[in-house]
Motif scaffolding. Structure first.
Motif, PDB file in Angstrom:
ATOM      1  N   GLU A 171       5.442   1.019  25.632  1.00 30.04           N
ATOM      2  CA  GLU A 171       4.142   0.774  26.269  1.00 30.04           C
ATOM      3  C   GLU A 171       3.070   0.548  25.152  1.00 30.04           C
ATOM      4  O   GLU A 171       2.369   0.228  25.478  1.00 30.04           O
ATOM      5  N   ARG A 172       3.247   0.783  23.513  1.00 27.66           N
ATOM      6  CA  ARG A 172       2.000   0.240  22.752  1.00 27.66           C
ATOM      7  C   ARG A 172       2.579  -1.610  22.929  1.00 27.66           C
ATOM      8  O   ARG A 172       0.654  -1.770  23.594  1.00 27.66           O
ATOM      9  N   ASP A 173       3.349  -2.110  22.819  1.00 28.73           N
ATOM     10  CA  ASP A 173       3.362  -3.367  23.230  1.00 28.73           C
ATOM     11  C   ASP A 173       2.687  -4.004  24.497  1.00 28.73           C
ATOM     12  O   ASP A 173       2.061  -4.785  25.325  1.00 28.73           O
ATOM     13  N   ARG A 174       3.296  -3.072  25.153  1.00 28.80           N
ATOM     14  CA  ARG A 174       2.780  -3.634  27.188  1.00 28.80           C
ATOM     15  C   ARG A 174       0.984  -3.214  27.093  1.00 28.80           C
ATOM     16  O   ARG A 174       0.324  -4.487  27.494  1.00 28.80           O
ATOM     17  N   ALA A 180      -4.693   1.165  16.482  1.00 24.57           N
ATOM     18  CA  ALA A 180      -5.699   0.632  18.094  1.00 24.57           C
ATOM     19  C   ALA A 180      -5.077   2.272  18.486  1.00 24.57           C
ATOM     20  O   ALA A 180      -6.228   3.057  18.453  1.00 24.57           O
ATOM     21  N   LEU A 181      -4.054   2.586  18.115  1.00 23.17           N
ATOM     22  CA  LEU A 181      -3.352   3.649  18.939  1.00 23.17           C
ATOM     23  C   LEU A 181      -3.618   4.750  18.449  1.00 23.17           C
ATOM     24  O   LEU A 181      -4.203   6.083  18.784  1.00 23.17           O
ATOM     25  N   ALA A 182      -3.761   5.129  17.270  1.00 22.79           N
ATOM     26  CA  ALA A 182      -3.528   5.559  16.235  1.00 22.79           C
ATOM     27  C   ALA A 182      -5.537   6.607  16.130  1.00 22.79           C
ATOM     28  O   ALA A 182      -5.297   8.077  16.358  1.00 22.79           O
ATOM     29  N   ALA A 183      -6.319   5.905  16.931  1.00 22.26           N
ATOM     30  CA  ALA A 183      -7.584   5.813  16.820  1.00 22.26           C
ATOM     31  C   ALA A 183      -7.336   6.792  18.139  1.00 22.26           C
ATOM     32  O   ALA A 183      -9.001   8.163  18.806  1.00 22.26           O
ATOM     33  N   ARG A 184      -6.960   5.933  19.299  1.00 21.83           N
ATOM     34  CA  ARG A 184      -7.314   6.309  20.367  1.00 21.83           C
ATOM     35  C   ARG A 184      -6.552   8.026  20.550  1.00 21.83           C
ATOM     36  O   ARG A 184      -7.092   9.400  21.100  1.00 21.83           O
ATOM     37  N   ALA A 185      -5.483   7.878  19.509  1.00 26.64           N
ATOM     38  CA  ALA A 185      -4.615   9.753  19.513  1.00 26.64           C
ATOM     39  C   ALA A 185      -4.985  10.788  19.051  1.00 26.64           C
ATOM     40  O   ALA A 185      -4.469  11.377  18.581  1.00 26.64           O
ATOM     41  N   GLY A 186      -5.853  10.114  18.391  1.00 28.61           N
ATOM     42  CA  GLY A 186      -6.398  11.408  17.260  1.00 28.61           C
ATOM     43  C   GLY A 186      -5.102  11.444  15.669  1.00 28.61           C
ATOM     44  O   GLY A 186      -4.715  12.234  15.530  1.00 28.61           O
ATOM     45  N   LEU A 187      -4.213  10.394  15.648  1.00 31.13           N
ATOM     46  CA  LEU A 187      -3.628  10.700  14.917  1.00 31.13           C
ATOM     47  C   LEU A 187      -3.120   9.090  13.358  1.00 31.13           C
ATOM     48  O   LEU A 187      -4.758   8.269  13.912  1.00 31.13           O
ATOM     49  N   GLN A 235      -2.372   6.374  11.485  1.00 31.13           N
ATOM     50  CA  GLN A 235      -1.237   5.016  11.991  1.00 31.13           C
ATOM     51  C   GLN A 235       0.009   5.089  11.260  1.00 31.13           C
ATOM     52  O   GLN A 235       1.069   5.145  11.401  1.00 31.13           O
ATOM     53  N   ALA A 236      -0.082   5.792   9.719  1.00 32.94           N
ATOM     54  CA  ALA A 236       1.531   6.218   9.140  1.00 32.94           C
ATOM     55  C   ALA A 236       1.938   7.253  10.086  1.00 32.94           C
ATOM     56  O   ALA A 236       2.995   6.622   9.960  1.00 32.94           O
ATOM     57  N   ALA A 237       1.818   7.615  10.489  1.00 31.93           N
ATOM     58  CA  ALA A 237       2.604   8.803  11.761  1.00 31.93           C
ATOM     59  C   ALA A 237       3.068   8.320  12.328  1.00 31.93           C
ATOM     60  O   ALA A 237       4.475   8.071  13.051  1.00 31.93           O
ATOM     61  N   ILE A 238       2.169   7.152  13.090  1.00 33.93           N
ATOM     62  CA  ILE A 238       2.682   6.801  14.250  1.00 33.93           C
ATOM     63  C   ILE A 238       3.747   5.325  14.139  1.00 33.93           C
ATOM     64  O   ILE A 238       4.482   5.213  14.320  1.00 33.93           O
ATOM     65  N   ALA A 239       4.012   5.287  12.581  1.00 32.97           N
ATOM     66  CA  ALA A 239       5.049   3.876  12.073  1.00 32.97           C
ATOM     67  C   ALA A 239       5.919   5.105  11.777  1.00 32.97           C
ATOM     68  O   ALA A 239       6.785   4.341  12.525  1.00 32.97           O
ATOM     69  N   THR A 267       3.221  16.018  20.864  1.00 35.42           N
ATOM     70  CA  THR A 267       2.425  15.090  19.852  1.00 35.42           C
ATOM     71  C   THR A 267       3.363  13.637  20.660  1.00 35.42           C
ATOM     72  O   THR A 267       2.345  12.631  21.128  1.00 35.42           O
ATOM     73  N   VAL A 268       4.117  13.188  21.427  1.00 32.61           N
ATOM     74  CA  VAL A 268       4.522  12.355  22.427  1.00 32.61           C
ATOM     75  C   VAL A 268       3.739  12.629  23.608  1.00 32.61           C
ATOM     76  O   VAL A 268       3.997  11.541  23.797  1.00 32.61           O
ATOM     77  N   GLU A 269       3.352  13.659  24.319  1.00 37.48           N
ATOM     78  CA  GLU A 269       2.373  13.367  25.957  1.00 37.48           C
ATOM     79  C   GLU A 269       1.727  13.312  24.898  1.00 37.48           C
ATOM     80  O   GLU A 269       0.880  12.216  25.792  1.00 37.48           O
ATOM     81  N   ARG A 270       0.640  13.251  23.508  1.00 39.93           N
ATOM     82  CA  ARG A 270      -0.758  12.960  23.254  1.00 39.93           C
ATOM     83  C   ARG A 270      -0.598  11.105  23.099  1.00 39.93           C
ATOM     84  O   ARG A 270      -1.791  10.431  23.765  1.00 39.93           O
ATOM     85  N   LEU A 271       0.018  10.245  23.037  1.00 41.91           N
ATOM     86  CA  LEU A 271       0.703   8.928  22.389  1.00 41.91           C
ATOM     87  C   LEU A 271       0.539   8.206  24.112  1.00 41.91           C
ATOM     88  O   LEU A 271      -0.043   7.331  24.103  1.00 41.91           O
ATOM     89  N   LEU A 272       1.342   8.847  24.183  1.00 48.59           N
ATOM     90  CA  LEU A 272       1.787   8.148  26.227  1.00 48.59           C
ATOM     91  C   LEU A 272       0.490   8.475  26.796  1.00 48.59           C
ATOM     92  O   LEU A 272      -0.296   7.482  27.333  1.00 48.59           O
ATOM     93  N   ALA A 273      -0.559   9.508  26.768  1.00 49.61           N
ATOM     94  CA  ALA A 273      -1.688   9.648  27.181  1.00 49.61           C
ATOM     95  C   ALA A 273      -2.459   9.238  26.917  1.00 49.61           C
ATOM     96  O   ALA A 273      -3.107   8.134  27.979  1.00 49.61           O
ATOM     97  N   ALA A 274      -2.745   8.798  25.500  1.00 51.27           N
ATOM     98  CA  ALA A 274      -3.363   7.808  25.419  1.00 51.27           C
ATOM     99  C   ALA A 274      -3.376   6.316  25.408  1.00 51.27           C
ATOM    100  O   ALA A 274      -3.807   5.349  25.376  1.00 51.27           O
ATOM    101  N   LEU A 275      -1.931   5.709  26.194  1.00 54.03           N
ATOM    102  CA  LEU A 275      -1.305   4.577  26.480  1.00 54.03           C
ATOM    103  C   LEU A 275      -1.547   4.664  27.916  1.00 54.03           C
ATOM    104  O   LEU A 275      -1.030   3.730  29.265  1.00 54.03           O
ATOM    105  N   ASP A 276      -2.469   5.773  28.645  1.00 58.02           N
ATOM    106  CA  ASP A 276      -2.403   5.933  30.173  1.00 58.02           C
ATOM    107  C   ASP A 276      -0.999   6.040  30.869  1.00 58.02           C
ATOM    108  O   ASP A 276      -0.983   5.530  32.321  1.00 58.02           O
ATOM    109  N   ARG A 277      -0.068   6.282  30.120  1.00 59.76           N
ATOM    110  CA  ARG A 277       1.497   7.134  30.500  1.00 59.76           C
ATOM    111  C   ARG A 277       1.675   8.345  30.633  1.00 59.76           C
ATOM    112  O   ARG A 277       0.310   8.845  29.743  1.00 59.76           O
TER     113      ARG A 277
END
Length: 254
Positions: free
Chosen positions: A17-20, A27-34, A36-40, A53-63
């Motif tokens: 979803e991030r690649d999509r 950039a995703l970290a900035a959107r989700a408030g997490l 970059q190390a956590a996302i990695a 956390t999963v819902e927050r990340l997906l919401a930041a990707l409009d999913r």
């Protein structure tokens, strides 16, 4: 399903979803408030994140997160083995592929996802005819859906109907029509198709390499099928090598 397996599934989904969305981890970290190390760590499958956390990340990707049940791995392997011995023409006929393709008429489309994989000979499950349609052809697609008396899948109530069937309206692009079930991936441009002749008919089909990029579920099934083929070939080769060694040993003993 083990925690490790689930962590890797979430990792693959998040990377896809991030690649999509064309975003970096930063950039995703900035959107989700997490961080970059956590996302990695999540994308490596190092840890299983919490649902919040999963819902927050997906919401930041409009999913949004959708939970589905699937057969146990052993049952899925058995299903893949069974499908390997079936005729794809018969499977696609039961699916109503030709009825739907004929009903689509002049609407530009390409067979996509699991349907495209089956047309190309992959023995993976397919539950509906899947196509790619351009957004600019949405009015023609909507007209087809009206003619086909389509009912759209209502994910909120887990039933057909009760929601507008136009692709622009929120919801899954999944319809039940009088010709069979249809699922669509709305795209800016159609994937460059290849022509596959099957059962005396030629279809415009999304190549397998593109299926694996665009359809996460189909990609997982294709990888699982190839892994089983590789493992089976290795097992056959190992058994043959063992038998050959035993023959040579037996000959020396004699």
């Amino acid at each position: 399903m083990t925690e490790s397996h689930l962590a890797h599934q979430i990792a693959r989904t998040l990377r896809h979803e991030r690649d999509r969305a064309g975003l970096t981890q930063q950039a995703l970290a900035a959107r989700a408030g997490l961080s970059q190390a956590a996302i990695a760590r999540i994308e490596r499958g190092d840890r299983l994140p919490g649902l919040t956390t999963v819902e927050r990340l997906l919401a930041a990707l409009d999913r949004q997160l959708r939970v589905e049940a699937e057969p146990l791995d052993s049952h899925l392997d058995a299903a893949l083995d069974e499908l390997a011995g079936t005729d794809p023409v018969e499977r696609l006929d039961r699916l109503g592929l030709d009825r739907l393709v004929d009903a689509l008429g002049d609407l530009p489309h390409v067979l996509a996802g699991s349907t495209a994989a089956v047309v190309q000979g992959a023995p993976i499950p397919v539950e509906a005819v899947e196509i790619a349609v351009r957004w600019r052809d949405s009015p023609s697609f909507t007209a087809f859906l009206s003619r086909a008396l389509a009912q759209r899948w209502n994910a909120r109530w887990e039933e057909w109907g009760g929601v507008r069937h136009e692709p622009e309206e929120p919801g899954e692009h999944r319809w039940r029509t009088r010709h069979g079930e249809l699922r669509a991936r709305m795209v800016e441009e159609l994937p460059e198709p290849i022509e596959v002749r099957l059962g005396g008919r030629t279809y415009p089909v999304e190549p397998l390499v593109q299926v694996e990029v665009a359809d996460r579920r189909a990609a997982e099934l294709l990888r699982r099928h190839r892994h089983r083929l590789t493992a089976g070939a290795a097992g056959t080769a190992g058994a043959a090598g063992t038998a050959d060694t035993a023959d040579r040993t037996g000959g020396s003993a004699g």
